[in-house]
Design an enzyme around this catalytic site. Sequence first.
Site, mmCIF file in Angstrom:
data_model
loop_
_atom_site.group_PDB
_atom_site.id
_atom_site.type_symbol
_atom_site.label_atom_id
_atom_site.label_comp_id
_atom_site.label_asym_id
_atom_site.label_seq_id
_atom_site.Cartn_x
_atom_site.Cartn_y
_atom_site.Cartn_z
ATOM 1 N N GLY A 187 0.804 -1.225 0.000
ATOM 2 C CA GLY A 187 0.000 0.000 0.000
ATOM 3 C C GLY A 187 0.835 1.272 0.000
ATOM 4 N N GLU A 190 0.518 3.640 -5.188
ATOM 5 C CA GLU A 190 -0.853 3.587 -5.706
ATOM 6 C C GLU A 190 -0.978 2.440 -6.709
ATOM 7 O OE1 GLU A 190 -3.150 6.084 -5.120
ATOM 8 O OE2 GLU A 190 -1.863 7.559 -4.137
ATOM 9 N N LYS A 205 5.626 19.581 -7.668
ATOM 10 C CA LYS A 205 6.037 20.228 -6.410
ATOM 11 C C LYS A 205 7.231 21.157 -6.614
ATOM 12 C CE LYS A 205 4.277 16.232 -3.876
ATOM 13 N NZ LYS A 205 4.606 14.888 -3.393
ATOM 14 N N GLY A 302 0.127 11.141 3.770
ATOM 15 C CA GLY A 302 -0.576 10.512 4.888
ATOM 16 C C GLY A 302 -1.639 11.425 5.442
HETATM 17 N N1 HSE Z 1 2.163 10.358 -3.907
HETATM 18 C C1 HSE Z 1 2.971 11.304 -3.216
HETATM 19 C C2 HSE Z 1 4.189 10.608 -2.637
HETATM 20 C C3 HSE Z 1 2.273 12.034 -2.117
HETATM 21 O O1 HSE Z 1 4.400 9.415 -2.841
HETATM 22 O O2 HSE Z 1 4.973 11.287 -1.992
HETATM 23 C C4 HSE Z 1 1.336 13.048 -2.619
HETATM 24 O O3 HSE Z 1 1.945 13.963 -3.468
#
Ligand code: HSE
Length: 436
Positions: A187, A190, A205, A302
């Site tokens: 988990g 995704e 980001k 989270g």
């Molecule tokens: N999926 C992203 C990560 C978190 O694995 O850091 C949300 O941007």
Amino acid sequence: MKPIKVGLLGIGTVGAGTFTVLQRNQAEISARAGRAIQIVMVADLNVERARELTHGECEVVSDGNLVVTHPDIDIVIELIGGYGIAKDLVMKAIANGKHVVTANKALLAVHGNEIFKAAQDKGVIVAFEAAVAGGIPIIKALREGLTANRIQWVAGIINGTTNFILSEMRDKGLDFATVLQEAQRLGYAEADPTFDIEGVDAAHKITLMASIAFGIPVQFDKAHIEGITKLQAIDIRYAEQLGYRIKLLGIAKRTPQGIELRVHPTLIPAKRLIANVEGAMNAVLVHGDAVGATLYYGKGAGAEPTASAVIADLVDITRLANADPQHRVPHLAFQADAMNDTPILPMSEITTSYYLRMQVADQPGVLADVTRILADSGISIDAMLQKEPAEEATQTDIIMLTHRTQEKNVVAAIAKIEQLPTVVGSVNKIRLEELS
Ligand code: HSE
């Protein structure tokens, strides 16, 4: 004072975390904000689940339009994600004079200029601490804490999924595909991990951080994006033997020629603190001219870590809601009329160091041929590793680290090296940053 009223669009993992933390820490949060913060309406397609999560304490609807047009709601939290309905509802919320809090990095990286302009015109705030590195207050740090500095560069491990995969590959010597499967089973990744493993999430980001750091418009389309899918376990091993770790970094760097904006696997010295950020953790290193290097570390995803950032934005807005819009902190740190148009450099123009791995015939003169090509291209070698060929093998691996040079020089040199009859297959190139 009356509570400030909040509407929530989407009550998935982060939405539920926001609801829980707001309730649990209500007294402290109100004491900090100066008034209570109350979620009065939640919109989610799964109305049943939304009712369960909110314990009947607020109105639950399936249509987000009811939230963004509700006359009593002051702040809308958007946690739907994506560019479609989320964008429509954010724009509608702004048009209706609502402040917006969002964790939606994809939306802001692609449509941020339009959204911030609409918010500026309407005199409302769009806050997005949760969009970058989850619970780490990096937007606050870049926009406010480091405001005295001319920021020189930002480099971050800003995707937990890929950092988890890279940590596992290094620890267990496994290949990418095996670790990805395991990460999905646990988990951590995704079911469709494309945005994470291809570097797109990290690029969203770093695009936002670059705008805040350098006062440039949001330009996701100009970011160079490479993920970790082609990274081989053998390169992680060789990097380690040379004193480096490989991390997926988002890098935004100011140079005299323009701004470098890139995401790719990067060798970094194993002795740097950031090289030791393992598992799903995030970290961002920011270098300012006055402060030097500063490092921010924490959980990048989270329920409650991200809720921590969402609620920090709610508190900021609550404190500032009645302030004259001219006196608020600008969305992208610089006043809207003081942004600049420094260009984002194409990858051929960036300057960095390189790790090169090639497989060569184990015979005299091979190394001389390779080093001559590098020298002719003005590329200086910093370190080299030559593996002893396996018994009876006629080929061996050569690994070279270069000093800093322009990407176009390396690309041209690699093309020539690949033409040598003694070099087998292609040369594998990974960029290297000293981060000093
Ligand atoms: N999926 C992203 C990560 C978190 O694995 O850091 C949300 O941007």
